[in-house]
Each structure stands twice: as structure tokens, then as C-alpha cells.
Scaffold this motif. Structure first.
Motif, PDB file in Angstrom:
ATOM      1  N   PRO A  86     -10.040  19.416  -3.730  1.00  0.00           N
ATOM      2  CA  PRO A  86     -11.306  18.907  -2.791  1.00  0.00           C
ATOM      3  C   PRO A  86     -12.283  18.945  -2.624  1.00  0.00           C
ATOM      4  N   HIS A  87     -12.525  20.974  -2.771  1.00  0.00           N
ATOM      5  CA  HIS A  87     -13.613  21.431  -2.390  1.00  0.00           C
ATOM      6  C   HIS A  87     -13.980  21.819  -4.282  1.00  0.00           C
ATOM      7  N   ALA A  88     -14.042  21.123  -4.914  1.00  0.00           N
ATOM      8  CA  ALA A  88     -14.081  21.764  -5.962  1.00  0.00           C
ATOM      9  C   ALA A  88     -16.223  21.032  -6.513  1.00  0.00           C
ATOM     10  N   MET A  89     -16.563  21.432  -7.447  1.00  0.00           N
ATOM     11  CA  MET A  89     -17.948  22.088  -7.224  1.00  0.00           C
ATOM     12  C   MET A  89     -18.263  20.360  -8.179  1.00  0.00           C
ATOM     13  N   ARG A  90     -18.458  19.461  -7.293  1.00  0.00           N
ATOM     14  CA  ARG A  90     -19.551  18.460  -7.602  1.00  0.00           C
ATOM     15  C   ARG A  90     -20.701  18.310  -8.065  1.00  0.00           C
ATOM     16  N   ILE A  91     -20.836  17.401  -9.296  1.00  0.00           N
ATOM     17  CA  ILE A  91     -21.992  16.655  -9.790  1.00  0.00           C
ATOM     18  C   ILE A  91     -22.454  15.440  -9.819  1.00  0.00           C
ATOM     19  N   VAL A  92     -23.718  15.283  -8.627  1.00  0.00           N
ATOM     20  CA  VAL A  92     -23.997  14.172  -9.070  1.00  0.00           C
ATOM     21  C   VAL A  92     -24.817  13.550  -9.703  1.00  0.00           C
ATOM     22  N   MET A  93     -24.792  12.794 -11.128  1.00  0.00           N
ATOM     23  CA  MET A  93     -25.964  12.166 -12.101  1.00  0.00           C
ATOM     24  C   MET A  93     -26.285  10.635 -11.703  1.00  0.00           C
ATOM     25  N   THR A  94     -27.827  10.916 -12.031  1.00  0.00           N
ATOM     26  CA  THR A  94     -28.317   9.612 -11.362  1.00  0.00           C
ATOM     27  C   THR A  94     -29.290   9.266 -12.648  1.00  0.00           C
ATOM     28  N   ARG A  95     -29.919   8.152 -12.458  1.00  0.00           N
ATOM     29  CA  ARG A  95     -30.829   7.502 -13.466  1.00  0.00           C
ATOM     30  C   ARG A  95     -32.271   7.162 -12.603  1.00  0.00           C
ATOM     31  N   GLN A  96     -33.143   7.381 -13.150  1.00  0.00           N
ATOM     32  CA  GLN A  96     -34.227   7.251 -12.750  1.00  0.00           C
ATOM     33  C   GLN A  96     -35.625   7.054 -13.735  1.00  0.00           C
ATOM     34  N   GLY A  97     -35.831   5.764 -13.369  1.00  0.00           N
ATOM     35  CA  GLY A  97     -36.237   5.106 -14.714  1.00  0.00           C
ATOM     36  C   GLY A  97     -36.550   5.263 -15.340  1.00  0.00           C
ATOM     37  N   ASP A  98     -36.457   6.023 -16.824  1.00  0.00           N
ATOM     38  CA  ASP A  98     -35.943   6.678 -17.921  1.00  0.00           C
ATOM     39  C   ASP A  98     -35.934   8.078 -17.925  1.00  0.00           C
ATOM     40  N   HIS A  99     -35.485   8.671 -17.090  1.00  0.00           N
ATOM     41  CA  HIS A  99     -34.772   9.797 -17.174  1.00  0.00           C
ATOM     42  C   HIS A  99     -33.479   9.735 -16.168  1.00  0.00           C
ATOM     43  N   LEU A 100     -32.726  11.007 -16.815  1.00  0.00           N
ATOM     44  CA  LEU A 100     -31.595  11.507 -15.675  1.00  0.00           C
ATOM     45  C   LEU A 100     -31.280  12.623 -15.023  1.00  0.00           C
ATOM     46  N   ARG A 101     -31.173  12.738 -14.011  1.00  0.00           N
ATOM     47  CA  ARG A 101     -31.670  14.097 -12.809  1.00  0.00           C
ATOM     48  C   ARG A 101     -29.971  13.614 -12.430  1.00  0.00           C
TER      49      ARG A 101
END
Length: 372
Positions: A298-313
Motif C-alpha cells: 500500500p505504501h509503494a510509490m505511485r505515478i498518476v498519468m493524466t491527459r491535458q489537451g494533446d499532452h500527457l502529464r
């Protein structure tokens, strides 16, 4: 080069020529170089630095393997008089001593950026007051003075104490040991940089540790050291000798060495090339968005990917703001500012199952997609 030296007599502070002091004629323009702090040079109202006891003097600090040894305890072969003749100061007992009235000495070699180590001792018993007490100086490039003075339980103007960048910056602390004891300066000096026209692009900078105490913290020098007012930079001059001042006092020196410091290399035009990106459809980017975890803990590092327009953050838990990544293929995304990349993984049906993060030459870390 310009230095301060003594007119031997009761006044003790007259400025005489160093290697080549030119006196301004009636028609020469006057160029004022103000002090960096707003205080007038040698203002007696300027606050004195607090006293810090540095502890007992250690044994002489050995020179690193790549150092240029300027004094090995035996001879002044690396030094000359200011006019290029033989250095006339006295060598004895593993050190050397100013021979008052013989003039400054300087290294035969010129230097720019350096790490400099100098050990010195003022006369004991002490004699004189203010600036007329164990006075000498160390001039980087023959132009920028780090003051040498007996400042132990002694009073003088703040920007003339031991550890001062003379006339510009007082030391942050008075870390002087008693007269007769060895004092140590460790200096990081960055020479001035000039543009193609010879104008100053970056002023010289100096950091100084005095007996292990930081007394100058990356200070910018407004001009060359000179009594009464600093002198403007000489166009394009970025190297010069290390010069030691004869101010009429038998100050001793020993164990002087320096290391030449390289400039940081910039990337070649080929290495500056930015990744060649492609355009992806919003649906393709949406398929990559989601939450990725480095393991099942549960404490493992997480990365949250989101789309913003035509880019990925992506967002990391320890970073307050997200970062943008750019696609070079449908599954390979590069960091614009870092040598790093995300490579997304898919199963046989084309569903995204995870992403591998690689920074620099690391082996990479695999993150499993746990939420769309």
C-alpha cells in the motif's frame, strides 16, 4: 597589476605601486566603482563581524595529488618579484617571510578559476594598531585582494579585517587565531567572464573559509582591489598571477597550493538535439492515463498519468507540481528537461498493463497499472 603596499613610516597606509600602477592624468575619465553594500569603503561605522573561536591550529593540510604546489617548504622557485626578478623574501623552517621593503612577490604562472590553500602567521609579539599590524594580502589574478592582517583582539575598519575582500566585503566572522599561530585560508575563486567585446558578462566571485569558518559566501567582486575605491575590470583579462603583498610587516607563509578548476562543459550541438516527437490522438493518450504502482505494498510509490489537451502529464507523490512528457512513439515518451523516459507496456489485446521508468543510465523501474 595593482596592489597596496606600505610607505614605511608612521602613516603606514600610503598606497604605492605594485607591478605597474598607472596614475591618472588630468584628462583621464573618472569611473566610479561603488561598493556592493552601499557602505563607503573603510567606513568605521560599518558593523564589525562577530568573533568566532576557530579552535587550535591543525597540522599543515597536505596538497591533493592534482595540486599545483606553489611552496614546498624549501624554495621560492615558483615565485618572482613583481617585475619578474628573483623573489627576495626569506625562506626558513619550512616557511617563508615577507622581507619588508623588497616589494610584492607573485607566481610565475597565471591562473583563472582555482581552489587555493594558504597558511600564514602574523608576527608575535604583535606590534602596531589597526592596519599597521601584521598586514599583508593575497591577490587572486594579481587584482582581487583577500586581506591578511592580525585581527586577533585588534580593531580596524570592517572591510579591512583578516578574511575581508579588501574594501568590498568584511568577513562574516572574525575567526582569527592569536598572532604567531598558523592561520588557514581555503578559497574558491571564479574568474570574471567577458563577452566578445571585452565587457564583463560575469564578475569574479570568491568563497573563503578562514580557519575552517565560512567568511565569504560566493561574493561578487565589483572591481579590482584598490585603496579608496575599487578599479574597473580590465577588458577580457581572466587570468593572472597569485600575488602576495609586502606591507612592511614580516608576515610568514607556508604550505601554499592550488588546484586549477575546469569550466563546466556544455553539450555539443548533437547532444542538444531534442527528441523528435509525434502527435497522438486524444483516445490514444486517454488509454495511457491512469494510476501506476511500483508494487503491491500500500505504501509503494505511485505515478498518476493524466491527459491535458494533446499532452500527457504525470504526478509523483513527493513533487508538488506535475511534469509533462512528449511522445516519440505510441508507447515511448521522453522527458523534455531530463534524460529520462517512460515506455508503456501492453498485453496481447493492446491493453496498457504497465510502464517502465528509466532515468539516465539506470536499469529502470516497472510500474503496474492499477487504475484506468
Amino acid at each position: 597589476m595593482f596592489t597596496r603596499s606600505t610607505w614605511l613610516g608612521r602613516m603606514g597606509l600610503f598606497v604605492a605601486a605594485g607591478a605597474s600602477l598607472g596614475l591618472a592624468g588630468d584628462q583621464d575619465p573618472i569611473v566610479h566603482v561603488p561598493t556592493p553594500s552601499g557602505w563607503r569603503q573603510h567606513d568605521v561605522r560599518r558593523p564589525k563581524p562577530p568573533v568566532v573561536a576557530p579552535g587550535e591550529a591543525p597540522a599543515a593540510t597536505p596538497a591533493p595529488a592534482d595540486a599545483v604546489v606553489l611552496f614546498d617548504g624549501k624554495s621560492l622557485d615558483a615565485w618572482s618579484s613583481a617585475d619578474g626578478g628573483k623573489a627576495a623574501w626569506k625562506v626558513a623552517d619550512g616557511g617563508f617571510e615577507v622581507a619588508p621593503g623588497t616589494g610584492a612577490i607573485q607566481t610565475r604562472e597565471s591562473f583563472g578559476d582555482v581552489q587555493l590553500h594558504v597558511e600564514w602567521a602574523s608576527p608575535n609579539p604583535p606590534n602596531g594598531k589597526g592596519q599597521d599590524r601584521g598586514n599583508s594580502g593575497i591577490f587572486l589574478m594579481g587584482q582581487f585582494e583577500l586581506q591578511v592582517l592580525d585581527s586577533y583582539k585588534a580593531d580596524t575598519y570592517a572591510d579591512g579585517q583578516a578574511g575581508a575582500l579588501y574594501g568590498q566585503y568584511p568577513p562574516l566572522f572574525n575567526a582569527s587565531r592569536p598572532p604567531g599561530e598558523w592561520q588557514t585560508y581555503d578559497v574558491a575563486f571564479r574568474a570574471p567572464r567577458f563577452d566578445k567585446s571585452g565587457a564583463v558578462r560575469e564578475p569574479a566571485r570568491m568563497t573563503v573559509f578562514f580557519n575552517g569558518v565560512l567568511v565569504q559566501n560566493n561574493e561578487e567582486l565589483t572591481g579590482h582591489t584598490s585603496w579608496l575605491e575599487a578599479l574597473p575590470y580590465e577588458k577580457g583579462v581572466d587570468h593572472g598571477p597569485i600575488q602576495l603583498q609586502d606591507h612592511g610587516h614580516p608576515v610568514r607563509f607556508r604550505n601554499i597550493w592550488l588546484r586549477k578548476l575546469p569550466d563546466r562543459p556544455g553539450p555539443s550541438p548533437e547532444n542538444r538535439q531534442t527528441p523528435k516527437t509525434i502527435a497522438l490522438q486524444p483516445a490514444e493518450l486517454d488509454a495511457l492515463a491512469g494510476v501506476y504502482a511500483a508494487g503491491t505494498d500500500p505504501h509503494a510509490m505511485r505515478i498518476v498519468m493524466t491527459r491535458q489537451g494533446d499532452h500527457l502529464r504525470f504526478k509523483l507523490p513527493f513533487r508538488p507540481t506535475p511534469l509533462e512528457i512528449v511522445p516519440v512513439s505510441a508507447t515511448h515518451f521522453e522527458f523534455p528537461q531530463t534524460d529520462g523516459r517512460f515506455v508503456f507496456q501492453k498485453d496481447a489485446q493492446g491493453h496498457v498493463t504497465g510502464v517502465k521508468l528509466t532515468i539516465g543510465d539506470g536499469g529502470g523501474s516497472l510500474f503496474t497499472k492499477i487504475k484506468p
